[in-house]
Design a protein around this motif. Structure first.
Motif, PDB file in Angstrom:
ATOM      1  N   PRO A   9      24.613   9.446   7.534  1.00 49.38           N
ATOM      2  CA  PRO A   9      23.671  10.512   7.927  1.00 49.38           C
ATOM      3  C   PRO A   9      22.641  10.818   6.842  1.00 49.38           C
ATOM      4  N   GLU A  10      23.066  10.838   5.580  1.00 52.60           N
ATOM      5  CA  GLU A  10      22.119  11.084   4.490  1.00 52.60           C
ATOM      6  C   GLU A  10      21.092   9.958   4.435  1.00 52.60           C
ATOM      7  N   PHE A  11      21.555   8.713   4.514  1.00 54.13           N
ATOM      8  CA  PHE A  11      20.646   7.574   4.472  1.00 54.13           C
ATOM      9  C   PHE A  11      19.617   7.682   5.596  1.00 54.13           C
ATOM     10  N   GLU A  12      20.069   7.928   6.805  1.00 54.79           N
ATOM     11  CA  GLU A  12      19.158   8.015   7.946  1.00 54.79           C
ATOM     12  C   GLU A  12      18.158   9.154   7.775  1.00 54.79           C
ATOM     13  N   HIS A  13      18.616  10.298   7.265  1.00 53.71           N
ATOM     14  CA  HIS A  13      17.727  11.440   7.030  1.00 53.71           C
ATOM     15  C   HIS A  13      16.660  11.086   5.987  1.00 53.71           C
ATOM     16  N   GLU A  14      17.086  10.505   4.872  1.00 53.32           N
ATOM     17  CA  GLU A  14      16.137  10.163   3.809  1.00 53.32           C
ATOM     18  C   GLU A  14      15.147   9.105   4.270  1.00 53.32           C
ATOM     19  N   MET A  15      15.586   8.162   5.087  1.00 55.33           N
ATOM     20  CA  MET A  15      14.682   7.113   5.566  1.00 55.33           C
ATOM     21  C   MET A  15      13.675   7.667   6.570  1.00 55.33           C
ATOM     22  N   ALA A  16      14.094   8.600   7.405  1.00 46.69           N
ATOM     23  CA  ALA A  16      13.153   9.236   8.339  1.00 46.69           C
ATOM     24  C   ALA A  16      12.093  10.019   7.559  1.00 46.69           C
ATOM     25  N   THR A  17      12.512  10.692   6.515  1.00 48.58           N
ATOM     26  CA  THR A  17      11.574  11.430   5.668  1.00 48.58           C
ATOM     27  C   THR A  17      10.629  10.467   4.961  1.00 48.58           C
ATOM     28  N   LEU A  18      11.182   9.386   4.443  1.00 57.41           N
ATOM     29  CA  LEU A  18      10.357   8.380   3.780  1.00 57.41           C
ATOM     30  C   LEU A  18       9.309   7.827   4.751  1.00 57.41           C
ATOM     31  N   ARG A  19       9.709   7.578   5.972  1.00 60.88           N
ATOM     32  CA  ARG A  19       8.776   7.037   6.963  1.00 60.88           C
ATOM     33  C   ARG A  19       7.620   8.016   7.203  1.00 60.88           C
ATOM     34  N   ARG A  20       7.911   9.310   7.272  1.00 65.95           N
ATOM     35  CA  ARG A  20       6.849  10.306   7.462  1.00 65.95           C
ATOM     36  C   ARG A  20       5.867  10.285   6.287  1.00 65.95           C
ATOM     37  N   VAL A  21       6.375  10.102   5.084  1.00 69.58           N
ATOM     38  CA  VAL A  21       5.500  10.042   3.907  1.00 69.58           C
ATOM     39  C   VAL A  21       4.638   8.783   3.959  1.00 69.58           C
ATOM     40  N   ILE A  22       5.241   7.647   4.248  1.00 69.82           N
ATOM     41  CA  ILE A  22       4.490   6.381   4.302  1.00 69.82           C
ATOM     42  C   ILE A  22       3.430   6.423   5.395  1.00 69.82           C
ATOM     43  N   GLU A  23       3.742   7.048   6.533  1.00 69.37           N
ATOM     44  CA  GLU A  23       2.766   7.158   7.628  1.00 69.37           C
ATOM     45  C   GLU A  23       1.485   7.859   7.191  1.00 69.37           C
ATOM     46  N   ARG A  24       1.573   8.730   6.202  1.00 71.93           N
ATOM     47  CA  ARG A  24       0.411   9.509   5.749  1.00 71.93           C
ATOM     48  C   ARG A  24      -0.470   8.746   4.758  1.00 71.93           C
ATOM     49  N   ILE A  25      -0.004   7.631   4.246  1.00 69.25           N
ATOM     50  CA  ILE A  25      -0.763   6.923   3.217  1.00 69.25           C
ATOM     51  C   ILE A  25      -2.050   6.359   3.807  1.00 69.25           C
ATOM     52  N   PRO A  26      -3.188   6.760   3.257  1.00 75.63           N
ATOM     53  CA  PRO A  26      -4.458   6.218   3.753  1.00 75.63           C
ATOM     54  C   PRO A  26      -4.734   4.849   3.119  1.00 75.63           C
ATOM     55  N   ALA A  27      -4.821   3.822   3.952  1.00 72.41           N
ATOM     56  CA  ALA A  27      -5.042   2.462   3.457  1.00 72.41           C
ATOM     57  C   ALA A  27      -6.315   2.368   2.615  1.00 72.41           C
ATOM     58  N   ALA A  28      -7.279   3.199   2.896  1.00 68.46           N
ATOM     59  CA  ALA A  28      -8.538   3.174   2.148  1.00 68.46           C
ATOM     60  C   ALA A  28      -8.351   3.607   0.693  1.00 68.46           C
ATOM     61  N   HIS A  29      -7.197   4.205   0.384  1.00 74.41           N
ATOM     62  CA  HIS A  29      -6.972   4.709  -0.974  1.00 74.41           C
ATOM     63  C   HIS A  29      -5.807   4.003  -1.677  1.00 74.41           C
ATOM     64  N   LEU A  30      -5.457   2.811  -1.244  1.00 70.86           N
ATOM     65  CA  LEU A  30      -4.336   2.105  -1.878  1.00 70.86           C
ATOM     66  C   LEU A  30      -4.621   1.756  -3.333  1.00 70.86           C
ATOM     67  N   ASP A  31      -5.883   1.742  -3.721  1.00 70.24           N
ATOM     68  CA  ASP A  31      -6.220   1.459  -5.121  1.00 70.24           C
ATOM     69  C   ASP A  31      -6.259   2.728  -5.978  1.00 70.24           C
ATOM     70  N   TYR A  32      -5.988   3.888  -5.377  1.00 67.28           N
ATOM     71  CA  TYR A  32      -6.009   5.162  -6.111  1.00 67.28           C
ATOM     72  C   TYR A  32      -4.936   5.166  -7.196  1.00 67.28           C
ATOM     73  N   ARG A  33      -5.324   5.637  -8.371  1.00 68.68           N
ATOM     74  CA  ARG A  33      -4.424   5.724  -9.521  1.00 68.68           C
ATOM     75  C   ARG A  33      -4.750   7.039 -10.227  1.00 68.68           C
ATOM     76  N   PRO A  34      -3.802   8.008 -10.268  1.00 65.39           N
ATOM     77  CA  PRO A  34      -4.124   9.308 -10.858  1.00 65.39           C
ATOM     78  C   PRO A  34      -4.278   9.289 -12.381  1.00 65.39           C
TER      79      PRO A  34
END
Length: 167
Positions: A9-34
């Motif tokens: 259950p923990e693994f599935e929860h963390e992976m669902a959360t990870l997927r939500r974060v990855i979904e937000r990544i804008p491909a146009a900014h993959l070269d962004y470096r803070p």
């Protein structure tokens, strides 16, 4: 209850959360470096989506040598799109779920060794490797991506509770 069943259950929860974060990544900014010493968003995201697959080698092998060409050849190919990152993530998560669900309690106590070109970096029981090297490592980098998203003015999804962007 078997240890694997308790961890799923923990693994599935963390992976669902990870997927939500990855979904937000804008491909146009993959070269962004803070910062000059920081990973680019693309490098960090590609690293992050490969980490769930580390559960497979942790739970099905007794050692892994990062320096071997065959180990490097098994690494997921980097993606330059959000869709590609999500495909890699989904593949890695599916494989990890299969390995985790089949791991017997006694197998979590087997010592697992990480090497680089034959040099031992660490050796610990699989359960410690799974928790630290796989799960904690993933959570750490997921938090970094969330900070990158914030810096890029991308709404940050809820992770362990509401974010400033989601209630």
């Amino acid at each position: 209850m078997a240890l694997a069943q308790a961890l799923l259950p923990e693994f599935e929860h963390e992976m669902a959360t990870l997927r939500r974060v990855i979904e937000r990544i804008p491909a146009a900014h993959l070269d962004y470096r803070p910062h000059p010493k920081s990973f680019t968003l693309g490098d960090l995201a590609n690293h992050l989506v490969s980490i769930p697959g580390w559960a497979v080698s942790t739970l099905t092998m007794t050692e892994l040598d990062f320096g071997l060409p065959e180990t490097q050849a098994r690494q997921p190919k980097p993606s330059s799109t959000t869709e590609g990152l999500l495909r890699t993530l989904d593949t890695q998560v599916e494989a990890a779920l299969g390995a985790l669900s089949k791991t017997a309690d006694e197998d979590f106590h087997v010592v697992w060794t990480l090497k680089n070109n034959g040099e031992v970096l660490f050796a610990m029981p699989r359960i410690a490797v799974y928790r630290g090297f796989v799960m904690n490592h993933l959570i750490h980098h997921r938090a970094q991506v969330a900070v990158y998203l914030r810096m890029l003015e991308v709404p940050v999804p809820s992770i362990y509770g509401p974010s400033a962007d989601e209630n």
